[in-house]
Design a protein around this motif. Structure first.
Motif, PDB file in Angstrom:
ATOM      1  N   ALA A 248      12.643  34.198 -13.001  1.00 31.37           N
ATOM      2  CA  ALA A 248      12.936  33.055 -13.870  1.00 31.37           C
ATOM      3  C   ALA A 248      12.431  31.760 -13.253  1.00 31.37           C
ATOM      4  O   ALA A 248      11.937  30.873 -13.968  1.00 31.37           O
ATOM      5  CB  ALA A 248      14.444  32.971 -14.128  1.00 31.37           C
TER       6      ALA A 248
ATOM      7  N   GLY B  93       6.019  27.023 -16.735  1.00 28.21           N
ATOM      8  CA  GLY B  93       6.245  26.180 -17.902  1.00 28.21           C
ATOM      9  C   GLY B  93       6.062  24.715 -17.593  1.00 28.21           C
ATOM     10  O   GLY B  93       5.525  23.944 -18.401  1.00 28.21           O
TER      11      GLY B  93
ATOM     12  N   GLY C  44       9.455  24.506 -23.642  1.00 28.08           N
ATOM     13  CA  GLY C  44      10.067  25.693 -24.240  1.00 28.08           C
ATOM     14  C   GLY C  44      10.117  26.855 -23.265  1.00 28.08           C
ATOM     15  O   GLY C  44      11.109  27.600 -23.215  1.00 28.08           O
ATOM     16  N   ILE C  45       9.064  27.022 -22.462  1.00 29.70           N
ATOM     17  CA  ILE C  45       9.034  28.097 -21.466  1.00 29.70           C
ATOM     18  C   ILE C  45      10.137  27.889 -20.431  1.00 29.70           C
ATOM     19  O   ILE C  45      10.850  28.830 -20.046  1.00 29.70           O
ATOM     20  CB  ILE C  45       7.656  28.157 -20.781  1.00 29.70           C
TER      21      ILE C  45
ATOM     22  N   MET D  11      12.956  26.188 -20.788  1.00 26.47           N
ATOM     23  CA  MET D  11      14.245  26.407 -21.423  1.00 26.47           C
ATOM     24  C   MET D  11      14.536  27.896 -21.571  1.00 26.47           C
ATOM     25  O   MET D  11      15.640  28.367 -21.270  1.00 26.47           O
ATOM     26  CB  MET D  11      14.265  25.726 -22.793  1.00 26.47           C
ATOM     27  N   LEU D  12      13.555  28.661 -22.019  1.00 25.92           N
ATOM     28  CA  LEU D  12      13.749  30.094 -22.205  1.00 25.92           C
ATOM     29  C   LEU D  12      14.004  30.804 -20.877  1.00 25.92           C
ATOM     30  O   LEU D  12      14.836  31.714 -20.794  1.00 25.92           O
ATOM     31  CB  LEU D  12      12.529  30.697 -22.907  1.00 25.92           C
ATOM     32  N   ALA D  13      13.272  30.398 -19.835  1.00 30.47           N
ATOM     33  CA  ALA D  13      13.446  31.025 -18.526  1.00 30.47           C
ATOM     34  C   ALA D  13      14.852  30.811 -17.998  1.00 30.47           C
ATOM     35  O   ALA D  13      15.522  31.754 -17.535  1.00 30.47           O
ATOM     36  CB  ALA D  13      12.415  30.463 -17.541  1.00 30.47           C
TER      37      ALA D  13
ATOM     38  N   LEU E 100      17.702  29.696 -19.698  1.00 29.46           N
ATOM     39  CA  LEU E 100      18.745  30.229 -20.580  1.00 29.46           C
ATOM     40  C   LEU E 100      18.729  31.750 -20.573  1.00 29.46           C
ATOM     41  O   LEU E 100      19.792  32.389 -20.652  1.00 29.46           O
ATOM     42  CB  LEU E 100      18.547  29.688 -21.990  1.00 29.46           C
ATOM     43  N   GLY E 101      17.538  32.355 -20.465  1.00 30.25           N
ATOM     44  CA  GLY E 101      17.457  33.810 -20.398  1.00 30.25           C
ATOM     45  C   GLY E 101      18.123  34.345 -19.148  1.00 30.25           C
ATOM     46  O   GLY E 101      18.857  35.322 -19.190  1.00 30.25           O
ATOM     47  N   HIS E 102      17.891  33.683 -18.020  1.00 24.44           N
ATOM     48  CA  HIS E 102      18.505  34.111 -16.771  1.00 24.44           C
ATOM     49  C   HIS E 102      20.032  33.961 -16.834  1.00 24.44           C
ATOM     50  O   HIS E 102      20.783  34.851 -16.421  1.00 24.44           O
ATOM     51  CB  HIS E 102      17.967  33.307 -15.601  1.00 24.44           C
TER      52      HIS E 102
ATOM     53  N   SER F 231      21.947  33.948 -19.511  1.00 24.27           N
ATOM     54  CA  SER F 231      22.539  34.908 -20.449  1.00 24.27           C
ATOM     55  C   SER F 231      22.599  36.305 -19.829  1.00 24.27           C
ATOM     56  O   SER F 231      23.570  37.035 -20.019  1.00 24.27           O
ATOM     57  CB  SER F 231      21.749  34.940 -21.751  1.00 24.27           C
TER      58      SER F 231
END
Length: 281
Positions: A127, A134, A266-267, A269-271, A273-275, A277
């Motif tokens: 992440a 990103g 966006g990358i 944020m996704l990295a 938030l994905g980690h 979650s």
């Protein structure tokens, strides 16, 4: 995941939101760097002293007597980070500060492994790599930065990694008292170089906001949150500051973000938030 770690993550998210306002204040305050650091530090120190008294009462003043070597080292690194941070915002582009700041997870993970022997998990490191990529996409690799400002941003990264690891290694450290010490010695260093030129009521108001919102609130949330999360995760949550900082500048100053900014942000944020979650599950 324990309740303490979940609470730590929420506190760190709040600290990131508070710190992401730095670009706004840097753009809005038309004064030289020593003057900004002086006033930001004074208001920040006053806010931290008030917070200490509210949370612990007069007995909290005893924390200054039990700082120890770790506490004084924390105060030194925190103060150096403050100097480098404001100096970098003034000396180079906010984009360059953002991308260099995105390397904090790597610096914190490496220092945490060397000092604490905490080996970062593969998911967290993946992440962190995604967040860094990103940031690279977001700000691009243009030559609009300045060497001195970029170097100060690197110093900010090293200082941030150091205080993350110190807070993790010494959970009982009176870091609020250490933060007050750092918020006092830094303005004193800048005092001989500060000036009254351009000092209006509005500018003082902005510097008060810089000190109380960006410094006091952000630091208070960070010191309590970082006690309950591994260094790489603490730094990874802080990476959210990279896309958020230009977002606030866009909303207030109407600076239209480029396609690269939107995609890279966006990358990141996704990295993050994905980690988070995955850890929650």
């Amino acid at each position: 995941m324990t309740d303490a770690r979940r609470r730590g993550r929420l506190l760190l998210l709040g600290a990131t939101l508070a710190w992401s306002t730095a670009g706004l204040f840097a753009r809005a305050i038309p004064l030289d760097t020593p003057t900004v650091i002086l006033w930001r530090g004074l208001f920040g120190a006053a806010g931290l002293v008030g917070l200490l008294l509210v949370l612990q009462g007069p007995a909290g003043l005893r924390d200054f007597g039990r700082l120890g070597r770790a506490g004084w080292l924390y105060a030194l690194c925190s103060g150096l980070g403050m100097l480098c941070f404001v100096g970098a915002l003034k000396a180079t582009t906010i984009a360059h500060v953002a991308i260099i700041y995105a390397t904090v997870p790597f610096a914190a993970a490496g220092l945490g492994w060397l000092v604490l022997r905490e080996r970062p998990g593969s998911g967290a490191m993946a992440a962190a790599i995604a967040a860094l990529s990103g940031s690279v996409v977001m700000v691009g690799l243009g030559g609009d930065g300045r060497a001195l400002g970029d170097l100060m941003a690197v110093g900010m990264v090293l200082a941030m990694a150091a205080i993350i690891v110190i807070a993790r290694a010494r959970p009982g450290l009176p870091v609020l008292a250490a933060g007050i010490v750092s918020a006092i010695w830094v303005p004193l260093v800048c005092l001989p170089f500060a000036t009254l030129d351009g000092l209006t009521v509005w500018n003082v108001f902005l510097m008060a906001g810089f000190g109380l919102l960006n410094s006091t609130l952000g630091f208070a949330l960070f010191i309590y949150g970082s006690r309950h999360c591994p260094p790489v995760e603490t730094a990874l949550i802080g990476a959210l500051e990279t896309p958020l900082t230009p977002l606030w500048v866009w909303l207030v100053f109407a600076e239209q973000p480029t396609a690269a900014t939107l995609a890279g942000g966006g990358i990141v944020m996704l990295a993050v938030l994905g980690h988070l979650s995955r850890g929650g599950r």
